[in-house]
Design a protein around this motif. Structure first.
Motif, PDB file in Angstrom:
ATOM      1  N   HIS A 120      17.461 -37.649  -6.930  1.00 23.72           N
ATOM      2  CA  HIS A 120      17.313 -38.832  -6.074  1.00 23.72           C
ATOM      3  C   HIS A 120      16.102 -39.701  -6.441  1.00 23.72           C
ATOM      4  CE1 HIS A 120      19.988 -37.100  -2.602  1.00 23.72           C
ATOM      5  NE2 HIS A 120      20.652 -37.370  -3.699  1.00 23.72           N
ATOM      6  N   VAL A 128      16.842 -43.492  -7.120  1.00 23.43           N
ATOM      7  CA  VAL A 128      16.451 -44.439  -6.061  1.00 23.43           C
ATOM      8  C   VAL A 128      15.445 -45.438  -6.627  1.00 23.43           C
ATOM      9  CG1 VAL A 128      15.270 -44.676  -3.834  1.00 23.43           C
ATOM     10  CG2 VAL A 128      16.946 -42.851  -4.157  1.00 23.43           C
ATOM     11  N   VAL A 140      19.660 -49.589  -1.136  1.00 28.14           N
ATOM     12  CA  VAL A 140      20.061 -48.225  -1.505  1.00 28.14           C
ATOM     13  C   VAL A 140      20.459 -47.431  -0.269  1.00 28.14           C
ATOM     14  CG1 VAL A 140      19.263 -46.031  -2.472  1.00 28.14           C
ATOM     15  CG2 VAL A 140      18.620 -48.184  -3.571  1.00 28.14           C
ATOM     16  N   VAL A 156      21.491 -43.534   0.446  1.00 31.10           N
ATOM     17  CA  VAL A 156      21.375 -42.297  -0.329  1.00 31.10           C
ATOM     18  C   VAL A 156      21.785 -41.097   0.526  1.00 31.10           C
ATOM     19  CG1 VAL A 156      18.890 -42.165   0.167  1.00 31.10           C
ATOM     20  CG2 VAL A 156      19.803 -40.915  -1.766  1.00 31.10           C
ATOM     21  N   ILE A 174      17.034 -37.374   1.309  1.00 26.77           N
ATOM     22  CA  ILE A 174      16.601 -38.529   0.524  1.00 26.77           C
ATOM     23  C   ILE A 174      15.532 -38.139  -0.504  1.00 26.77           C
ATOM     24  CG2 ILE A 174      14.841 -39.205   2.234  1.00 26.77           C
ATOM     25  CD1 ILE A 174      15.583 -42.133   1.591  1.00 26.77           C
ATOM     26  N   LEU A 191       9.027 -43.692  -2.032  1.00 28.62           N
ATOM     27  CA  LEU A 191      10.273 -44.453  -2.200  1.00 28.62           C
ATOM     28  C   LEU A 191      10.330 -45.597  -1.191  1.00 28.62           C
ATOM     29  CD1 LEU A 191      12.804 -41.504  -2.724  1.00 28.62           C
ATOM     30  CD2 LEU A 191      11.786 -42.963  -4.488  1.00 28.62           C
ATOM     31  N   LEU A 199      16.407 -49.183   2.354  1.00 31.53           N
ATOM     32  CA  LEU A 199      16.545 -47.806   1.866  1.00 31.53           C
ATOM     33  C   LEU A 199      16.985 -46.972   3.067  1.00 31.53           C
ATOM     34  CD1 LEU A 199      16.144 -45.555  -0.244  1.00 31.53           C
ATOM     35  CD2 LEU A 199      13.738 -45.454   0.433  1.00 31.53           C
TER      36      LEU A 199
END
Lengths: 355, 353
Positions: B81, B85, B95, B97, B101, B111, B122
């Motif tokens: 990831h 990412v 994104v 996910v 994560i 991130l 995200l």
């Protein structure tokens, strides 16, 4: 020849290794890292080298493949959902082909299956041979048929693209010890209760030792280069004949539930229509109620092994009766054969040391 | 809906969960399935063909450059990831996910900072939070039917030791190397559901065990107690208990509610008209009828191949609706931060029982 045999510890693989040794080849037997070698009668044979790898991982495969003359690719996954079978059958084959290219190995015998043919629109009692079209809508079939078709195309396309020698073998219903039931008979409810549909349908049987012999012969046969060959024994019996022969030899009673073929076809068609109309095709029904799958299993057709016999010069060594006797013998004749060979080799070795 | 809709979306990873994401992308007016990326060319083509995706790639960087997608769904194993990412955010894509994560709270914060600096969303998939029975329990709480929440229990039993990809010793699943071993694949579900009903936590005790032993599994059992203020929560995971279940029980000062997300039903025990004497009888009758209805629905769901991922559609609907900033995402920074912090607290040595 030095042969790499993938899927060596499987039902067919065990016999292919045995047959390769009988025909005087050296064998590198590929087995998965955690697979036990118990039950593999040739594990201590001097011409056998055990290689440990899982084809679902690309790592280390070049070393496994390097130095062999031909790969007999039997490995495939029969269980789990379509993703598990993509992993064990399709992705495994992608990795193997890449490793062969990297290692400069340019000959492969790919083991496909009768399950890749299209059955639904084929006329009853017509001839199914190598010219029969493959399934045009694999999604209507089970994950096994779908992934075997993708696997076969991968091997042929890759081999043709790189100018390799290749043979595609499509065995029928392989049977033998502990594998005497085939889905081509209907549905096995339990060990003692079977549903049979299509009594007059012929079953394209391939006894595992006969099949193994054809596979090994294909590795060394120049005439087979580029060929696609169906593998089945002579005179395929009808469902009735096979089940009668089997019931005579079994030591326990089997209750047979008989459903006529035309009734089963109507039931499957009705289930399929109900699914399309009521559930918009989203319902999950047992395979036997999906017409494309039912026809693939039990449709009455004719079969021929003419091309296999002509190309390889192969004839099945064991008849149906002999095959059933060998399969139901108290001890596996193949185990006995290799145990005796091992004892003889040890005795000879001792004698040489003493001398 | 923003002027950008439908968003052009791409999927990285064509394993089983991709079916659920691609089904959404091919049916939602908010998105189009523009590309799929998978290391195996054959599997990528299979997914593309199944769902009518325009193109399959084997290299995600090439896909990002060629297609420049608005949204990327990352559906690969957890250890991949961070890199994926990062690169998707760098390309300017929103994104979504799969859980977890990140493998630590600090990694999640890194991130998140990247996403903030690029001005993209995200969002971690917390799909079970949007399953119908969970939403129904939330409604009961909002309506005051259960009173003040005092206890939460989240229990998952999955027979992953008995076979399948996690028990495969031939090719050990990469999740075995995560901090909680393969339990790390499931623990996010347990923590986000717990935290839905337990907003804070200040005391944690966790017993991680490998009851069946062996080298492959780091743990196959978790029994944890989490306390926030006066509310207690118990988190249970077992890889051996049968049959499989994913049970949630929420107990309040007035009543309680429970469900099993694998065999969906809702049992609610609250004060009913008729007072203290007749409430037990009324609860039994009402829940009996509801259970019978759930059985019929469960059978139809089985026939229609509806999976316990039913909340994923709602989650993705809300996620896409939030991409233009007009509404909050279904899973916020706070949700992801607390879930990753609770996982760390459960794994912390000082909290081990």
């Amino acid at each position: 020849m030095k042969l790499l045999i993938t899927g060596s510890s499987g039902f067919l693989g065990k016999h292919v290794v045995a047959e390769a040794l009988r025909q005087g080849h050296q064998v590198r037997a590929l087995v998965r890292p955690a697979t036990s070698l118990d039950g593999l009668p040739w594990r201590d044979h001097p011409q056998v080298e055990i290689a440990r790898a899982d084809l679902r991982s690309r790592s280390g495969l070049e070393e496994v493949v390097a130095g062999v003359d031909c790969v007999l690719h039997l490995a495939a996954d029969k269980g789990g959902d379509v993703y598990a079978q993509y992993g064990g059958t399709v992705i495994a084959t992608e990795h193997l082909l890449e490793a062969m290219e990297a290692a400069g190995v340019r000959s492969i015998v790919g083991i496909s299956s009768f399950s890749i043919y299209g059955y639904l629109h084929k006329r009853s009692f017509s001839l199914l041979d190598e010219e029969t079209p493959v399934e045009s809508d694999p999604r209507e079939r089970d994950a096994y048929g779908h992934t075997k078709l993708v696997q076969e195309n991968l091997i042929r396309d890759f081999a043709q693209k790189h100018g390799w020698r290749f043979v595609i073998l499509r065995p029928g219903a392989i049977f033998g010890r502990d594998n005497l039931w085939t889905a081509r008979l209907g549905m096995q409810l339990s060990d003692t209760r079977w549903v049979r549909t299509g009594a007059w349908a012929r079953v394209p049987l391939s006894y595992v030792e006969n099949c193994a012999e054809a596979i090994v012969m294909a590795a060394a046969c120049d005439a087979a280069d580029g060929a696609t060959l169906n593998v089945l024994d002579d005179n395929p019996p009808t469902q009735s004949q096979y089940i009668s022969a089997l019931r005579r030899k079994l030591d326990h009673r089997v209750q047979l539930i008989r459903i006529p073929w035309f009734v089963m076809r109507i039931l499957a068609r009705s289930a399929w229509l109900t699914n399309k109309i009521v559930f918009r095709g989203g319902a999950k029904t047992p395979s036997i109620f999906v017409p494309a799958r039912l026809h693939a299993r039990c449709k009455p057709l004719r079969y021929s092994n003419r091309r296999l016999r002509e190309t390889l010069g192969w004839t099945p060594r064991w008849s149906l009766d002999e095959a059933l006797d060998r399969s139901l013998a108290p001890t596996d004749p193949v185990d006995g054969e290799f145990a005796r060979a091992s004892e003889s080799a040890q005795a000879q070795s001792k004698a040489e040391l003493a001398a | 809906m923003s002027s950008k809709t439908p968003y052009r979306s791409a999927v990285i990873g064509a394993g089983k969960i991709s079916e659920e994401h691609l089904r959404f992308l091919t049916t939602s007016p908010a998105a189009t399935a523009d590309a799929v990326c998978e290391l195996s060319p054959a599997l990528g083509e299979y997914a593309a063909e199944m769902f009518g995706v325009e193109r399959a790639y084997t290299d995600y960087r090439e896909m990002l450059q060629d297609r420049n997608p608005d949204v990327v769904h990352i559906l690969t194993p957890p250890h991949t990831h961070r890199q994926l990412v990062t690169d998707c955010i760098d390309s300017g894509a929103h994104v979504i996910v799969e859980k977890p994560i990140a493998t630590s709270n600090a990694e999640f914060h890194d991130l998140w900072s990247m996403a903030q600096s690029k001005g993209v969303a995200l969002i971690e998939d917390h799909n079970y939070r949007f399953n119908e029975p969970v939403l129904a329990i939330e409604k009961l709480i909002e309506a005051g039917e259960l009173g003040d929440i005092e206890e939460v229990e989240v229990r998952m039993a999955l027979g992953i030791r008995g076979g399948g990809r996690y028990a495969d010793a031939n090719l050990p699943h990469p999740s075995h190397k995560l901090p909680a071993g393969v339990l790390h694949e499931f623990i996010t579900h347990l923590t986000y559901l717990t935290l839905r009903f337990l907003p804070t936590f200040d005391r944690v005790g966790a017993a991680w065990s490998n009851h069946a032993g062996g080298e492959l599994f780091k743990y196959d059992d978790l029994d944890a107690l989490v306390i926030g203020g006066s509310t207690h929560a118990r988190i249970r995971f077992s890889a051996r208990t049968k049959p499989d279940c994913f049970c949630l029980t929420v107990r309040g000062s007035r009543g309680w509610a429970e469900t099993d997300l694998f065999q969906p039903h809702l049992r609610v025990v609250t004060p009913r008209p008729g007072g203290e004497q007749l409430s037990p009888l009324a609860n039994q009758l009402i829940n009996g009828v509801a259970l019978a209805g759930s059985s019929v629905k469960g059978f139809l769901n089985k026939v229609r191949q509806k999976t316990p991922y039913e909340g994923l559609g709602t989650f993705l609907d809300l996620a896409y609706a939030s991409l233009d900033g007009a509404s909050d995402p279904p899973v916020t920074f706070d949700d992801m931060d607390r879930a990753t912090r609770l996982i760390e607290a459960l794994l912390a040595e000082e909290n081990q029982v």
